[in-house]
Design a protein around this motif. Structure first.
Motif, PDB file in Angstrom:
ATOM      1  N   LEU A 474       0.833  -1.205   0.000  1.00 43.53           N
ATOM      2  CA  LEU A 474       0.000   0.000   0.000  1.00 43.53           C
ATOM      3  C   LEU A 474       0.870   1.257   0.000  1.00 43.53           C
ATOM      4  N   LYS A 475       1.967   1.194   0.747  1.00 40.58           N
ATOM      5  CA  LYS A 475       2.886   2.335   0.817  1.00 40.58           C
ATOM      6  C   LYS A 475       3.491   2.622  -0.551  1.00 40.58           C
ATOM      7  N   GLN A 476       3.810   1.555  -1.261  1.00 43.18           N
ATOM      8  CA  GLN A 476       4.410   1.700  -2.591  1.00 43.18           C
ATOM      9  C   GLN A 476       3.448   2.398  -3.546  1.00 43.18           C
ATOM     10  N   TYR A 477       2.160   2.070  -3.453  1.00 41.66           N
ATOM     11  CA  TYR A 477       1.171   2.618  -4.380  1.00 41.66           C
ATOM     12  C   TYR A 477       0.621   3.970  -3.935  1.00 41.66           C
ATOM     13  N   PHE A 478       0.379   4.133  -2.611  1.00 42.87           N
ATOM     14  CA  PHE A 478      -0.353   5.307  -2.147  1.00 42.87           C
ATOM     15  C   PHE A 478       0.507   6.308  -1.391  1.00 42.87           C
ATOM     16  N   GLY A 479       1.697   5.882  -0.949  1.00 40.68           N
ATOM     17  CA  GLY A 479       2.571   6.800  -0.228  1.00 40.68           C
ATOM     18  C   GLY A 479       2.580   6.543   1.270  1.00 40.68           C
ATOM     19  N   GLY A 480       3.683   6.914   1.898  1.00 41.41           N
ATOM     20  CA  GLY A 480       3.883   6.624   3.314  1.00 41.41           C
ATOM     21  C   GLY A 480       2.919   7.339   4.238  1.00 41.41           C
ATOM     22  N   GLN A 481       2.374   8.510   3.802  1.00 35.76           N
ATOM     23  CA  GLN A 481       1.484   9.255   4.692  1.00 35.76           C
ATOM     24  C   GLN A 481       0.195   8.502   4.983  1.00 35.76           C
ATOM     25  N   PHE A 482      -0.161   7.549   4.121  1.00 33.73           N
ATOM     26  CA  PHE A 482      -1.409   6.802   4.317  1.00 33.73           C
ATOM     27  C   PHE A 482      -1.201   5.495   5.076  1.00 33.73           C
ATOM     28  N   THR A 483       0.040   5.099   5.267  1.00 36.93           N
ATOM     29  CA  THR A 483       0.286   3.836   5.970  1.00 36.93           C
ATOM     30  C   THR A 483       1.055   4.034   7.273  1.00 36.93           C
ATOM     31  N   SER A 484       1.517   5.266   7.536  1.00 33.18           N
ATOM     32  CA  SER A 484       2.364   5.492   8.715  1.00 33.18           C
ATOM     33  C   SER A 484       1.632   5.145  10.008  1.00 33.18           C
ATOM     34  N   LYS A 485       0.340   5.490  10.088  1.00 37.68           N
ATOM     35  CA  LYS A 485      -0.411   5.177  11.315  1.00 37.68           C
ATOM     36  C   LYS A 485      -0.525   3.668  11.529  1.00 37.68           C
ATOM     37  N   MET A 486      -0.784   2.940  10.436  1.00 33.50           N
ATOM     38  CA  MET A 486      -0.932   1.483  10.572  1.00 33.50           C
ATOM     39  C   MET A 486       0.406   0.825  10.903  1.00 33.50           C
ATOM     40  N   GLU A 487       1.482   1.363  10.372  1.00 32.20           N
ATOM     41  CA  GLU A 487       2.803   0.857  10.757  1.00 32.20           C
ATOM     42  C   GLU A 487       3.049   1.108  12.236  1.00 32.20           C
ATOM     43  N   GLY A 488       2.593   2.269  12.717  1.00 32.96           N
ATOM     44  CA  GLY A 488       2.692   2.571  14.136  1.00 32.96           C
ATOM     45  C   GLY A 488       1.870   1.617  14.984  1.00 32.96           C
ATOM     46  N   MET A 489       0.712   1.188  14.465  1.00 33.84           N
ATOM     47  CA  MET A 489      -0.136   0.236  15.203  1.00 33.84           C
ATOM     48  C   MET A 489       0.601  -1.091  15.414  1.00 33.84           C
TER      49      MET A 489
END
Length: 753
Positions: A474-489
């Motif tokens: 998802l990060k590759q396609y949409f960018g880190g700003q949209f997955t950073s919270k889930m990575e934090g989870m």
């Protein structure tokens, strides 16, 4: 002193030359025992030499130059033309080839005899060479008379070749070589060069091009009436291949593009719609019947012609869209038939529809890569078709929700889909590819974050590596700003396990602190996780002690963080001592707290429960419904019924029993979808505001239409912004004095620094 050379008069010298020319003509006529020896050759050469080097008025160079042409013309008129005029068809072609061959031999010998003219006289006067004069003589007297007839005969022979009849290809090549050689000035252009093909082009190639058009126009009409689309394409491909081979056999290489364009124009370009839409066998039928070879052939053929592929790609796009919409309708019908069972509806939508959509994409992507050779037009067609299908709602569920639910089903421990690790990884790849077609990508992200939170909090995640793998995609396609919270989870869960281990060690080393029940706490970072409902519930004393002990422990770990307890997500194990047997109940913290009230009282009214727990009425209704009106009736309700009212009274059901010794008592599902959509809409408002300010800060002044268009373009990577919402956000920014209307330009805005 050198004696003076004897003067050779023109008539005497030419008489001698005529004898040599006569011998040459007899040689060309294949008379036996006739040839030139070195003495006779030298005698003729010397005669010309002497006649050209005599002093005026006996220098006969100009007269010999003229007589050279007269001799050639006389030979053609008296010998060549009468013979040619008696021949027809292939015999005429053979005669032309023979006469041209003989003519070149004659020119070769005469050029040797008259070599001194070429070397000195012609070069000084800048006259055409002897060879040029000879070729021009043949062209004017022979070729110009017979070229139309010869061209017609050659084209007829080529048509016979096209029909599969055996022809003399060497003869055709030799005839066309005459055209090619006569097109070239032998004094300037080497024989066989691609330049200087005027005669070949005008007198053969143009007529041959028209003949090709006529031939294939007639055949195309017949084939398209009689044959299926695959049969027609097979004949067309074979014909085009043979035309290409034909060039190698007897045509000049410069003819190939002209020939192929003519054949392709008649076979393909002029009939593209009839071929593609052929009844019962056109492009759509080939796609339905999965005729890979025929589709590959169709691509190869139509890629040859200008604008040939767009109609094929549009047919492909229409077909994919129709198949996708058919799957959508089937899913809607399946959902409608099971509308009374929400769980079944979700299952049908996830497994039947989503899996079929993924399979459909795989299938047609294989066509794009294989049959259509990865062509960008077909990638675009596939994308546009799936954008239509994937942005439709299914029985009230958006595709974003469905794909998030599907990911949940394959990532969840004990989920509906039983897949191997490799299959899970493959499916996640497929889902992410499909997500690129969905306009509301941010909605998927929020649904996925919510479901990820539940998997992590309730220990339902099958594999952390797979969770991280999906986030990486998802990060590759949409960018880190949209997955950073889930990575934090995910990071939070690792830290939470360490905290729990330290807490357990702390309890073991301080036995006096040990609470009466075991406690497991997950300490999480508020900013990473979705917002969850919290309330100041009055916990039972057993639970209160656990909470206090953990608070004291956590303060020893860090004093700079404030803890906010989310009891709505907690669960506990409670043992119910029923008459038949004790049963362990797995319940939520709210359910457990309510059940423990009945340790102190046999009967409690609805209002008493609300007061003692300090819960809202809505939460109390949900909890009581799960314990008295659902599958497991642990509490008896008076009056009986399926709904909870403030006048109800509840008592512990001592007679409850179940065949299991441990049961999980679920709460009625809450509608989280509305909250998720509201949260996404709120985030979208912030995103639109940020985009508008960013654009205006760089542009300073901008027209309304341009501002809206650029805002849509910036945000379309994650969602398709609503134009009305953009207009409202512009008005809001004007109110908050970020922008102002430009007084000098109508319908424009100015940025306020």
């Amino acid at each position: 002193m050198t004696p003076e050379r004897k003067i050779i008069l023109l008539d005497d010298g030419w008489k001698h030359m005529k004898e040599g020319i006569a011998t040459l003509r007899r040689i060309l006529a294949d008379e036996p025992n006739v040839s030139f020896n070195s003495e006779s050759y030298m005698a003729l050469y010397t005669t010309i030499y002497n006649m050209c080097t005599q002093k005026a008025p006996h220098d006969y160079s100009q007269q010999l130059y003229d007589k050279y042409k007269e001799a050639l013309d006389e030979y053609i008129i008296t010998t060549v033309l009468p013979s040619m005029r008696q021949k027809h068809g292939e015999f005429l072609l053979r005669e032309l080839v023979l006469r041209w061959k003989n003519h070149k031999v004659m020119i070769k010998w005469l050029s040797r005899f008259f070599h001194y003219l070429d070397r000195y006289f012609i070069s000084r006067r800048s006259l055409p060479s002897l060879k040029s004069v000879g070729w021009e003589s043949f062209k004017t007297l022979v070729f110009d008379e017979f070229k139309a007839t010869v061209t017609t005969v050659v084209i007829a022979l080529i048509d016979e070749d096209r029909e599969g009849q055996i022809i003399d290809r060497a003869l055709v090549k030799n005839v066309l070589d005459v055209y090619i050689e006569l097109s070239q000035d032998p004094a300037i252009v080497p024989s066989g060069s691609d330049s200087g093909l005027k005669l070949y082009s005008q007198d053969f190639q143009d007529a041959f091009q028209q003949g090709t058009i006529d031939y294939y126009s007639k055949n195309a009409q017949t084939w398209i009436m009689e044959d299926t689309c695959p049969e027609y394409m097979l004949k067309a491909e074979e014909s085009l291949q043979k035309e290409k081979e034909r060039v190698g056999h007897y045509l000049h290489s410069s003819t190939e593009p002209i020939l192929m364009e003519a054949a392709q124009g008649e076979l393909l370009a002029k009939n593209i719609d009839r071929i593609l839409n052929k009844e019962n066998s056109g492009c759509k039928v080939l796609l339905c019947d999965e005729k890979d070879d025929d589709l590959s052939r169709m691509f190869r053929l139509f890629s040859r012609i200008k604008d040939g592929l767009p109609p094929v790609s549009q047919t492909f796009k229409k077909h994919v869209k129709e198949v996708g919409m058919s799957l959508l309708e089937q899913a809607i019908d399946a959902a409608a038939s099971k509308k009374n069972d929400k769980k079944d509806v979700v299952s049908a939508l996830e497994l039947d529809y989503v899996r079929k959509i993924l399979d459909l994409h795989d299938k047609y992507m294989a066509y794009v890569i294989g049959c259509f050779q990865n062509h960008t037009l077909f990638h675009k067609a596939l994308k546009e078709a799936f954008e239509v299908v994937c942005n439709k709602d299914v029985a009230g569920c958006t595709s974003a929700e469905l794909f998030a639910s599907y990911c949940d089903s394959i990532l969840k421990k004990g989920g509906i889909e039983k897949l191997s690790d490799e299959a899970i990884e493959e499916n996640l790849d497929k889902v992410v590819k499909i997500l690129t077609y969905i306009s509301d990508k941010d909605l998927f992200i929020e649904f996925h974050r919510k479901k990820l939170g539940r998997r992590l909090l309730f220990d339902k995640s099958g594999n952390d590596e797979q969770e991280r793998s999906l986030l990486s995609k998802l990060k590759q396609y949409f960018g880190g700003q949209f997955t950073s919270k889930m990575e934090g989870m995910l990071t939070d869960m690792t830290v939470a396990k360490d905290n729990q281990s330290r807490y357990e060690n702390h309890i073991e080393s301080n036995p006096e602190l040990h609470p009466s029940v075991d406690l497991s706490v997950q300490v999480l970072t508020t900013g990473f996780w979705p917002t969850y409902k919290s309330s100041d519930i009055n916990l039972p004393s057993e639970m209160v002690k656990c909470v206090e002990v953990f608070k004291e422990f956590y303060q020893t770990v860090t004093k700079h963080r404030k803890m906010n307890w989310i009891f709505s997500l907690g669960n506990c194990h409670v043992v119910g001592k029923f008459d038949a047997k004790p049963i362990e109940l797995i319940v939520t913290t709210y359910q457990g707290a309510l059940l423990l009230l009945f340790n102190e009282a046999e009967r409690l009214s609805f209002s008493e429960i609300v007061t003692q727990l300090n819960l809202s009425q809505d939460d109390t209704v949900r909890v009581l419904h799960s314990l008295s009106c659902a599958k497991y009736k642990i509490l008896n309700k008076e009056p009986s019924g399926r709904t909870i009212s403030p006048k109800d009274v509840f008592e512990f059901n001592h007679k409850f029993t179940d065949k299991m010794r441990r049961i999980k008592v679920p709460l009625p599902p809450s509608d989280e979808k509305k909250k998720i959509i509201d949260d996404v809409n709120k985030d979208r408002r912030f995103a639109i505001d940020a985009s508008l300010v960013r654009i205006m800060k760089s542009r300073k002044i901008m027209a309304h239409q341009n501002l809206v268009a650029e805002c849509v373009e910036q945000l379309s990577r994650m969602f398709k912004p609503d134009i009305k919402m953009i207009k409202r956000r512009i008005e809001d920014l004007i109110t908050r004095e970020y922008l102002e209307r430009d007084k000098d330009a109508a319908n424009s805005y100015r940025y306020l620094a």
